[in-house]
Design an enzyme around this catalytic site. Structure first.
Site, PDB file in Angstrom:
ATOM      1  N   GLN A  68     120.226   7.104  75.469  1.00  0.00           N
ATOM      2  CA  GLN A  68     118.850   6.444  76.150  1.00  0.00           C
ATOM      3  C   GLN A  68     117.629   7.423  75.720  1.00  0.00           C
ATOM      4  O   GLN A  68     117.622   8.403  75.602  1.00  0.00           O
ATOM      5  CB  GLN A  68     119.108   6.885  77.818  1.00  0.00           C
ATOM      6  CG  GLN A  68     118.032   6.082  78.660  1.00  0.00           C
ATOM      7  CD  GLN A  68     117.173   6.937  79.539  1.00  0.00           C
ATOM      8  OE1 GLN A  68     117.300   8.292  79.356  1.00  0.00           O
ATOM      9  NE2 GLN A  68     116.707   6.314  80.487  1.00  0.00           N
TER      10      GLN A  68
ATOM     11  N   ASP B 181     115.206   8.731  76.587  1.00  0.00           N
ATOM     12  CA  ASP B 181     114.503   9.591  77.765  1.00  0.00           C
ATOM     13  C   ASP B 181     113.035  10.153  77.527  1.00  0.00           C
ATOM     14  O   ASP B 181     112.173  10.090  78.391  1.00  0.00           O
ATOM     15  CB  ASP B 181     115.469  10.737  78.367  1.00  0.00           C
ATOM     16  CG  ASP B 181     115.666  11.638  77.256  1.00  0.00           C
ATOM     17  OD1 ASP B 181     115.801  11.318  76.017  1.00  0.00           O
ATOM     18  OD2 ASP B 181     115.654  12.835  77.351  1.00  0.00           O
TER      19      ASP B 181
ATOM     20  N   HIS C  51     113.443   9.937  69.826  1.00  0.00           N
ATOM     21  CA  HIS C  51     113.193   9.559  71.350  1.00  0.00           C
ATOM     22  C   HIS C  51     113.533  10.520  72.228  1.00  0.00           C
ATOM     23  O   HIS C  51     113.104  10.059  73.575  1.00  0.00           O
ATOM     24  CB  HIS C  51     113.877   8.141  71.535  1.00  0.00           C
ATOM     25  CG  HIS C  51     115.299   8.139  71.445  1.00  0.00           C
ATOM     26  ND1 HIS C  51     116.008   7.290  71.653  1.00  0.00           N
ATOM     27  CD2 HIS C  51     116.153   9.379  70.943  1.00  0.00           C
ATOM     28  CE1 HIS C  51     117.620   7.483  71.540  1.00  0.00           C
ATOM     29  NE2 HIS C  51     117.574   8.690  70.979  1.00  0.00           N
ATOM     30  N   HIS C  52     114.083  11.696  72.058  1.00  0.00           N
ATOM     31  CA  HIS C  52     114.407  12.674  73.019  1.00  0.00           C
ATOM     32  C   HIS C  52     113.292  13.785  73.422  1.00  0.00           C
ATOM     33  O   HIS C  52     113.441  14.438  74.310  1.00  0.00           O
ATOM     34  CB  HIS C  52     115.677  13.287  72.608  1.00  0.00           C
ATOM     35  CG  HIS C  52     116.862  12.422  72.618  1.00  0.00           C
ATOM     36  ND1 HIS C  52     117.256  11.712  73.912  1.00  0.00           N
ATOM     37  CD2 HIS C  52     117.838  12.286  71.677  1.00  0.00           C
ATOM     38  CE1 HIS C  52     118.368  11.059  73.400  1.00  0.00           C
ATOM     39  NE2 HIS C  52     118.819  11.339  72.396  1.00  0.00           N
ATOM     40  N   ALA C  53     112.398  13.957  72.140  1.00  0.00           N
ATOM     41  CA  ALA C  53     111.381  14.880  72.503  1.00  0.00           C
ATOM     42  C   ALA C  53     110.700  14.715  73.713  1.00  0.00           C
ATOM     43  O   ALA C  53     110.062  13.354  74.236  1.00  0.00           O
ATOM     44  CB  ALA C  53     110.535  14.939  71.107  1.00  0.00           C
TER      45      ALA C  53
END
Length: 298
Positions: free
Chosen positions: A158, A160, A117-119
């Site tokens: 999070q 992001d 989920h950070h890519a």
């Protein structure tokens, strides 16, 4: 039987200078294999190039697939992108999409990797290369497999990248409940962000999750939940700042699955974050998440 998506490319040797626990996905596979006939195995195809490029910058996609990611981006990801890592990166979004298709047919399915989920659009970050959640969600709505998707992210960090990559797409809603002071320092804006103070335990976490997620579920009325089931809110996680017990993690899965079941919503889950020195213990937490979700939805 529990539909589980797995590909041998998920299990790779650690590239040099990496602190990420690369053995986790193999350990998850082995623990699920021990479940015997309870698990039904599915092997995904790599995500087609046009769908990677529909989410990520085509130049960045080429850098990854050709294993020539610049050093600055490699540092941001947390490890070098070798040819082996590139093959894995291309396969994981295909696995999450395959799990989504299976979930629509069967009510539940799990990918043994994913939750990256950070890519971001033109770079990876935080051990994430391609954002499988965003790639799969965009493909699902663009191909009109579903009308609306809700990405529920319960990782301690999070989501992001997912929020940024799906912004401006009303068909895709994003929910992130996380430790507010944890990585990333600069948060994106999800459809709904629930930032928690350090040290939150089971009772407060679960009541907050239910109180905030229910209205979004009802307002967005998704056809599918993509679930980033990170186990790093666990109190002993090396990169977490929350204090959930093992029972708290299990109750989290029962809560989310119960909310989905009452609304007739399928769930496709990914493994997300879980960090520490004991790889088998981390894998056990991920597998328990999958089994608890399956049992509750069953």
């Amino acid at each position: 039987m529990i539909p589980v998506v797995h590909h041998p490319a998920y299990v790779t040797e650690a590239p040099a200078r990496s602190t990420y626990r690369w053995g986790k996905n193999g350990a998850i596979r082995d623990l699920l294999l021990a479940e015997g006939a309870r698990v039904e195995w599915h092997r995904p195809d790599a995500m087609p190039l046009p769908w990677l490029e529909a989410t990520h910058d085509p130049d960045y996609v080429a850098e990854v697939l050709e294993a020539r990611v610049p050093a600055a981006k490699s540092r941001r990801i947390g490890f070098p992108v070798t040819e082996t890592v590139a093959r894995r990166a291309a396969m994981v979004p295909g696995g999450t999409w395959a799990a989504a298709i299976l979930a629509l047919e069967r009510g539940f399915a799990a990918n043994t990797a994913g939750g990256s989920h950070h890519a971001l659009h033109d770079t990876g970050a935080g051990y994430c290369v391609f954002n499988d959640l965003a790639v799969a969600a965009i493909r699902l709505v663009e191909e009109r497999t579903v009308r609306r998707v809700l990405i529920v992210d319960v990782d301690v960090h999070q989501g992001d990248g997912t929020a940024a990559l799906t912004a401006g797409r009303p068909e895709i809603a994003t929910y992130s409940i996380h430790a507010e002071k944890n990585f990333p320092a600069r948060k994106a804006r999800s459809t709904l962000d629930v930032g928690l103070p350090d040290g939150v335990g089971d009772d407060e976490y679960l009541s907050t999750l239910e109180r905030t997620l229910v209205p979004l579920l009802d307002d967005h009325a998704p056809d599918l939940i993509l679930y980033q089931a990170g186990v790093d809110p666990f109190a002993e996680d090396r990169l977490g700042r929350l204090s959930l017990s093992l029972n708290g993690l299990a109750e989290r899965e029962r809560l989310v699955a119960g909310l989905a079941k009452r609304r007739g919503l399928p769930i496709a889950t990914t493994v997300g974050g879980g960090y520490g020195d004991d790889v088998m213990a981390i894998a056990r937490r991920h597998v328990d998440s999958i089994l608890t979700l399956a049992d509750t939805l069953g």
